[in-house]
Design a protein around this motif. Structure first.
Motif, PDB file in Angstrom:
ATOM      1  N   GLU A  67       0.826  -1.117   0.024  1.00  0.00           N
ATOM      2  CA  GLU A  67      -0.058   0.091  -0.035  1.00  0.00           C
ATOM      3  C   GLU A  67       1.028   1.053   0.067  1.00  0.00           C
ATOM      4  OE1 GLU A  67      -3.280  -0.283   0.125  1.00  0.00           O
ATOM      5  OE2 GLU A  67      -4.003  -2.320   1.094  1.00  0.00           O
ATOM      6  N   SER A  68       0.463   2.389  -0.723  1.00  0.00           N
ATOM      7  CA  SER A  68       1.078   3.513  -0.677  1.00  0.00           C
ATOM      8  C   SER A  68       0.247   4.752  -0.539  1.00  0.00           C
ATOM      9  CB  SER A  68       2.329   3.511  -1.584  1.00  0.00           C
ATOM     10  OG  SER A  68       2.009   3.721  -3.015  1.00  0.00           O
ATOM     11  N   GLU A  69       0.881   5.834  -0.265  1.00  0.00           N
ATOM     12  CA  GLU A  69       0.212   7.061  -0.544  1.00  0.00           C
ATOM     13  C   GLU A  69       1.303   8.165  -0.083  1.00  0.00           C
ATOM     14  OE1 GLU A  69      -2.090   7.944   3.531  1.00  0.00           O
ATOM     15  OE2 GLU A  69      -3.059   6.918   2.287  1.00  0.00           O
ATOM     16  N   ASN A  71       3.763   9.955   1.748  1.00  0.00           N
ATOM     17  CA  ASN A  71       4.570   9.825   2.929  1.00  0.00           C
ATOM     18  C   ASN A  71       3.867   8.676   3.971  1.00  0.00           C
ATOM     19  OD1 ASN A  71       5.716  12.521   2.909  1.00  0.00           O
ATOM     20  ND2 ASN A  71       3.784  13.552   3.276  1.00  0.00           N
ATOM     21  N   ALA A  72       3.352   7.837   3.228  1.00  0.00           N
ATOM     22  CA  ALA A  72       3.221   6.672   3.919  1.00  0.00           C
ATOM     23  C   ALA A  72       3.158   5.302   3.096  1.00  0.00           C
ATOM     24  CB  ALA A  72       1.688   6.717   4.525  1.00  0.00           C
ATOM     25  N   VAL A  73       3.802   4.211   3.508  1.00  0.00           N
ATOM     26  CA  VAL A  73       3.953   2.887   2.500  1.00  0.00           C
ATOM     27  C   VAL A  73       3.899   1.764   3.495  1.00  0.00           C
ATOM     28  CG1 VAL A  73       5.423   3.898   0.932  1.00  0.00           C
ATOM     29  CG2 VAL A  73       6.655   3.131   3.055  1.00  0.00           C
ATOM     30  N   LEU A  74       3.360   0.648   3.037  1.00  0.00           N
ATOM     31  CA  LEU A  74       3.184  -0.503   3.593  1.00  0.00           C
ATOM     32  C   LEU A  74       4.231  -1.646   3.044  1.00  0.00           C
ATOM     33  CD1 LEU A  74       2.086  -2.201   6.117  1.00  0.00           C
ATOM     34  CD2 LEU A  74       0.138  -2.935   4.571  1.00  0.00           C
ATOM     35  N   LEU A  75       5.212  -2.223   3.555  1.00  0.00           N
ATOM     36  CA  LEU A  75       6.057  -2.905   2.782  1.00  0.00           C
ATOM     37  C   LEU A  75       6.170  -4.193   3.229  1.00  0.00           C
ATOM     38  CD1 LEU A  75       8.884  -0.153   3.095  1.00  0.00           C
ATOM     39  CD2 LEU A  75       7.275  -0.338   1.270  1.00  0.00           C
TER      40      LEU A  75
END
Length: 275
Positions: A67-69, A71-75
């Protein structure tokens, strides 16, 4: 940490450990039985759109993004996640340089995301510094580096998406995937541009990275393996080192004789032909 917890709920992540750095909030947890890392940048910056850059790499030698937007990411979580810098600390810089060359090769030739800056965009910091009247770096040094940088930027051949900060702290080992890049900034440029970040690292080992023998060996290995132009790589690295010092000033860090970018620039200068 509230922002991290809120985003974890939104992305269905169960957090079991959280950390805070000067620039980020980082949460380690699980989503759907998969171990993940949630990272939130505290402010807009070079890595604000790292998710878009990672998506462009499609998981090829780069950490996978779920997921990403902005200033934020899920890795994906890399296990054990050992930094490549540990090889250099144990006297294995030759091996580490070859690994970096392999990662650079795998990351090359991907299409850049919309809005990706170019090396010309990054180079505007030279003008900002000269217009500021700053005196921490001699004006003639900045002017020479700017001229060199702009000449290289205007004569690039094949440009592509570059990581922009590919060095020993941003390459981690995963038991299944091998060595994997993290934390890209994303910039469009020719491949020779990618080498400077690793040449001025590990920052804690100036006796290594600022040693002319190390510099020459690294450049020979990288340019030979990747079939790059040695002279252009050398000039990019010198001018980028001055640019990096300017960024340090803009970010509020004091420059000292031991500033890594200036140490590297000084060492490179002795090998720099009249261009």
């Amino acid at each position: 940490m509230h922002e991290l917890e809120t985003k974890a709920v939104e992305w269905n992540v169960s957090l079991d450990e959280v950390r805070e750095t000067s620039t980020s909030l980082i949460g380690f947890g699980v989503r759907g039985g998969v171990r993940v890392v949630l990272k939130i940048s505290k402010q807009d910056g070079d890595e604000s759109h790292s998710g878009d850059v990672l998506k462009a790499y499609r998981g090829e030698a780069a950490v996978r993004v779920y997921e990403s937007e902005p200033n934020a990411v899920l890795l994906e979580r890399l296990e054990p996640g050992e930094q490549l810098v540990n090889l250099v600390k144990h006297g294995r810089d030759v091996e580490a340089t070859k690994i970096l060359a392999e990662v650079i090769a795998k990351l090359a030739n991907h299409e850049a995301p919309v809005g990706c800056p170019t090396v010309t965009d990054w180079g505007r910091a030279f003008d900002r510094y000269l217009q500021s009247g700053g005196e921490q770096i001699p004006r003639e040094v900045v002017e020479e580096a700017r001229e060199m940088y702009n000449e290289l930027a205007s004569s690039q051949r094949q440009t592509m998406l570059l990581h922009g900060d590919l060095q020993h702290y941003n390459v981690l080992f995963d038991n299944e995937r091998g060595w994997v890049a993290i934390d890209p900034k994303g910039v469009m440029g020719e491949l020779e541009y990618e080498l400077n970040a690793l040449l001025r690292n590990p920052i804690e080992l100036p006796d290594v990275f600022a040693n002319p023998v190390t510099i020459n060996r690294r450049l020979e290995t990288l340019t030979t393996t990747l079939q790059l132009d040695y002279s252009r790589a050398l000039r990019w690295s010198y001018s980028q080192s001055i640019l990096s010092a300017i960024w340090d000033i803009e970010d509020g860090y004091p420059l000292t004789p031991d500033t890594p970018s200036l140490l590297l620039a000084s060492a490179l200068k002795t090998n720099l032909p009249r261009w």
